[in-house]
Scaffold this motif. Structure first.
Motif, PDB file in Angstrom:
ATOM      1  N   ASN A 153     -63.153 -11.802 -24.199  1.00  0.00           N
ATOM      2  CA  ASN A 153     -62.373 -13.008 -23.891  1.00  0.00           C
ATOM      3  C   ASN A 153     -63.273 -14.207 -23.650  1.00  0.00           C
ATOM      4  OD1 ASN A 153     -59.937 -11.671 -24.151  1.00  0.00           O
ATOM      5  ND2 ASN A 153     -59.709 -11.295 -21.964  1.00  0.00           N
ATOM      6  N   ALA A 154     -64.369 -14.010 -22.943  1.00  0.00           N
ATOM      7  CA  ALA A 154     -65.292 -15.109 -22.646  1.00  0.00           C
ATOM      8  C   ALA A 154     -65.895 -15.704 -23.913  1.00  0.00           C
ATOM      9  CB  ALA A 154     -66.401 -14.632 -21.709  1.00  0.00           C
ATOM     10  N   GLN A 155     -66.008 -14.874 -24.949  1.00  0.00           N
ATOM     11  CA  GLN A 155     -66.588 -15.348 -26.199  1.00  0.00           C
ATOM     12  C   GLN A 155     -65.532 -15.703 -27.245  1.00  0.00           C
ATOM     13  OE1 GLN A 155     -69.892 -13.057 -27.644  1.00  0.00           O
ATOM     14  NE2 GLN A 155     -70.447 -12.433 -25.577  1.00  0.00           N
ATOM     15  N   GLY A 156     -64.254 -15.661 -26.832  1.00  0.00           N
ATOM     16  CA  GLY A 156     -63.180 -15.981 -27.765  1.00  0.00           C
ATOM     17  C   GLY A 156     -63.044 -14.970 -28.884  1.00  0.00           C
ATOM     18  N   GLN A 157     -63.452 -13.755 -28.617  1.00  0.00           N
ATOM     19  CA  GLN A 157     -63.446 -12.695 -29.618  1.00  0.00           C
ATOM     20  C   GLN A 157     -62.222 -11.807 -29.421  1.00  0.00           C
ATOM     21  OE1 GLN A 157     -65.700 -11.890 -32.186  1.00  0.00           O
ATOM     22  NE2 GLN A 157     -64.088 -10.429 -32.657  1.00  0.00           N
ATOM     23  N   PRO A 158     -61.385 -11.643 -30.452  1.00  0.00           N
ATOM     24  CA  PRO A 158     -60.247 -10.732 -30.296  1.00  0.00           C
ATOM     25  C   PRO A 158     -60.736  -9.298 -30.110  1.00  0.00           C
ATOM     26  CG  PRO A 158     -60.448 -11.414 -32.587  1.00  0.00           C
ATOM     27  CD  PRO A 158     -61.462 -12.201 -31.790  1.00  0.00           C
ATOM     28  N   ILE A 159     -59.974  -8.534 -29.357  1.00  0.00           N
ATOM     29  CA  ILE A 159     -60.336  -7.140 -29.102  1.00  0.00           C
ATOM     30  C   ILE A 159     -59.072  -6.305 -29.031  1.00  0.00           C
ATOM     31  CG2 ILE A 159     -60.388  -7.515 -26.615  1.00  0.00           C
ATOM     32  CD1 ILE A 159     -62.543  -5.355 -26.463  1.00  0.00           C
ATOM     33  N   ASN A 160     -59.171  -5.085 -29.472  1.00  0.00           N
ATOM     34  CA  ASN A 160     -58.079  -4.128 -29.395  1.00  0.00           C
ATOM     35  C   ASN A 160     -58.507  -3.054 -28.398  1.00  0.00           C
ATOM     36  OD1 ASN A 160     -55.813  -2.630 -29.834  1.00  0.00           O
ATOM     37  ND2 ASN A 160     -56.410  -1.914 -31.853  1.00  0.00           N
ATOM     38  N   VAL A 161     -58.239  -3.276 -27.109  1.00  0.00           N
ATOM     39  CA  VAL A 161     -58.716  -2.386 -26.052  1.00  0.00           C
ATOM     40  C   VAL A 161     -58.265  -0.941 -26.229  1.00  0.00           C
ATOM     41  CG1 VAL A 161     -58.693  -1.953 -23.565  1.00  0.00           C
ATOM     42  CG2 VAL A 161     -59.056  -4.264 -24.414  1.00  0.00           C
TER      43      VAL A 161
ATOM     44  N   ALA B 171     -61.391  -1.554 -33.370  1.00  0.00           N
ATOM     45  CA  ALA B 171     -61.682  -2.362 -32.183  1.00  0.00           C
ATOM     46  C   ALA B 171     -61.563  -3.865 -32.418  1.00  0.00           C
ATOM     47  CB  ALA B 171     -63.086  -2.049 -31.675  1.00  0.00           C
ATOM     48  N   ARG B 172     -61.650  -4.308 -33.676  1.00  0.00           N
ATOM     49  CA  ARG B 172     -61.633  -5.740 -34.024  1.00  0.00           C
ATOM     50  C   ARG B 172     -62.799  -6.506 -33.408  1.00  0.00           C
ATOM     51  NH1 ARG B 172     -55.377  -7.214 -33.250  1.00  0.00           N
ATOM     52  NH2 ARG B 172     -56.002  -6.775 -31.143  1.00  0.00           N
ATOM     53  N   LEU B 173     -63.891  -5.853 -33.162  1.00  0.00           N
ATOM     54  CA  LEU B 173     -65.099  -6.495 -32.646  1.00  0.00           C
ATOM     55  C   LEU B 173     -66.201  -6.364 -33.671  1.00  0.00           C
ATOM     56  CD1 LEU B 173     -65.331  -5.080 -29.024  1.00  0.00           C
ATOM     57  CD2 LEU B 173     -64.888  -7.439 -29.651  1.00  0.00           C
TER      58      LEU B 173
ATOM     59  N   ASP C 113     -66.537  -0.553 -34.730  1.00  0.00           N
ATOM     60  CA  ASP C 113     -66.408   0.835 -35.185  1.00  0.00           C
ATOM     61  C   ASP C 113     -67.708   1.606 -34.977  1.00  0.00           C
ATOM     62  OD1 ASP C 113     -63.776   0.350 -35.899  1.00  0.00           O
ATOM     63  OD2 ASP C 113     -64.277  -0.082 -37.995  1.00  0.00           O
ATOM     64  N   GLU C 114     -68.816   0.953 -35.252  1.00  0.00           N
ATOM     65  CA  GLU C 114     -70.123   1.610 -35.062  1.00  0.00           C
ATOM     66  C   GLU C 114     -70.380   1.881 -33.574  1.00  0.00           C
ATOM     67  OE1 GLU C 114     -70.225  -0.680 -38.880  1.00  0.00           O
ATOM     68  OE2 GLU C 114     -69.679  -1.193 -36.838  1.00  0.00           O
ATOM     69  N   LEU C 115     -70.020   0.922 -32.725  1.00  0.00           N
ATOM     70  CA  LEU C 115     -70.207   1.113 -31.288  1.00  0.00           C
ATOM     71  C   LEU C 115     -69.328   2.233 -30.751  1.00  0.00           C
ATOM     72  CD1 LEU C 115     -70.456  -2.600 -30.191  1.00  0.00           C
ATOM     73  CD2 LEU C 115     -72.243  -0.858 -29.890  1.00  0.00           C
ATOM     74  N   LEU C 116     -68.082   2.288 -31.219  1.00  0.00           N
ATOM     75  CA  LEU C 116     -67.195   3.363 -30.780  1.00  0.00           C
ATOM     76  C   LEU C 116     -67.737   4.730 -31.188  1.00  0.00           C
ATOM     77  CD1 LEU C 116     -63.650   1.859 -31.438  1.00  0.00           C
ATOM     78  CD2 LEU C 116     -64.619   2.503 -29.226  1.00  0.00           C
TER      79      LEU C 116
END
Length: 108
Positions: free
Chosen positions: A7-15, A25-27, A31-34
């Motif tokens: 949110n702080a970076q204005g980046q959408p996320i699918n928690v 994840a939409r980040l 997918d690689e991080l997950l």
């Protein structure tokens, strides 16, 4: 932390993707991080080398180092709060429900 950082970076996320990776994840590198964090948390030593390589390929070796450091910090923090029986703050109940994680009665 993840939601607030996004949110702080204005980046959408699918928690909910944190517990249901097929949702995506939409980040950047999501997918690689997950895959990397799942392999670490689930102690999946067959998947870990591939997940590490995929994360390094997509984000560089620094991404792997930072992700491993965050995983280590969370693991350490969770062990400490579990050991001393710190209850979950009520403001996090909604996040737990969103992720499909039930908070045990002794931590409420």
């Amino acid at each position: 932390m993840l939601r607030e950082s996004a949110n702080a970076q204005g980046q959408p996320i699918n928690v909910p993707a944190v517990t249901r990776p097929l949702l995506g994840a939409r980040l950047p590198l999501g997918d690689e991080l997950l895959a990397f964090t799942d392999a670490i948390v689930l102690l999946n030593f067959d998947e870990l080398p591939l997940a590490r390589a995929d994360l390094a390929s997509a984000g560089g070796s620094g991404a792997v180092t930072r992700a491993a450091a965050v995983c280590a910090n969370f693991e350490a923090t969770n062990r400490v709060v579990d050991a001393v029986g710190v209850p979950v703050n009520k403001r996090f109940y909604d996040i737990g429900a969103e992720l499909g994680v039930e908070i045990p009665d002794h931590l409420r």
